[in-house]
Scaffold this motif. Sequence first.
Motif, short mmCIF file in Angstrom:
data_model
loop_
_atom_site.label_atom_id
_atom_site.label_comp_id
_atom_site.label_asym_id
_atom_site.label_seq_id
_atom_site.Cartn_x
_atom_site.Cartn_y
_atom_site.Cartn_z
N LYS A 92 0.99 5.39 0.97
CA LYS A 92 0.39 6.47 1.74
C LYS A 92 0.62 7.78 0.98
O LYS A 92 1.70 8.01 0.45
N GLU A 137 -6.40 11.58 11.03
CA GLU A 137 -5.23 12.26 11.58
C GLU A 137 -5.61 13.00 12.85
O GLU A 137 -6.67 13.63 12.91
N LEU A 158 -4.80 5.95 1.75
CA LEU A 158 -4.05 4.74 1.41
C LEU A 158 -4.46 4.32 0.00
O LEU A 158 -5.65 4.31 -0.33
N ARG A 162 -1.37 12.00 -0.02
CA ARG A 162 -2.31 13.07 0.31
C ARG A 162 -2.96 13.57 -0.98
O ARG A 162 -2.28 13.80 -1.98
N SER A 209 -9.21 6.21 3.97
CA SER A 209 -8.93 7.58 4.38
C SER A 209 -8.28 7.49 5.77
O SER A 209 -8.81 6.83 6.65
N ILE A 210 -7.15 8.15 5.94
CA ILE A 210 -6.40 8.06 7.19
C ILE A 210 -6.88 9.15 8.14
O ILE A 210 -6.83 10.33 7.80
N MET A 256 0.83 -1.18 0.00
CA MET A 256 0.00 0.00 0.00
C MET A 256 0.87 1.24 0.00
O MET A 256 1.99 1.23 0.49
N ALA A 260 -5.41 12.65 3.88
CA ALA A 260 -4.42 11.58 3.81
C ALA A 260 -5.14 10.28 3.44
O ALA A 260 -6.21 9.99 3.98
N ASP A 287 3.76 10.07 -0.27
CA ASP A 287 4.76 10.32 0.77
C ASP A 287 6.10 9.83 0.27
O ASP A 287 6.22 8.73 -0.25
#
Length: 81
Positions: free
Chosen positions: A3, A78, A50, A5, A75-76, A1, A48, A30
Amino acid sequence: MIKGRVNGKIWSSRHVDTLPGGALLEVEIDGGGRLIAFDPLGCDAGEAVLVTQGSVAAAFFKGRTAPIDALIIGSIDEKTK
């Protein structure tokens, strides 16, 4: 995966019929680089995410052949200070 934005949406007035409903988003990876990923989740710019690529991304759409090479799968969340 991978990561990354979300930078923003990619607009397309014409596309192949087998492309499912969703959006094409530009994702800043990233560590450097950018890619265009298909987003079935409704992510926004600055979020952010994945991303998965290749056959895993295309196989997500059961029962149809989708010309997808990069797919946003999460969706991460944060923490804010």
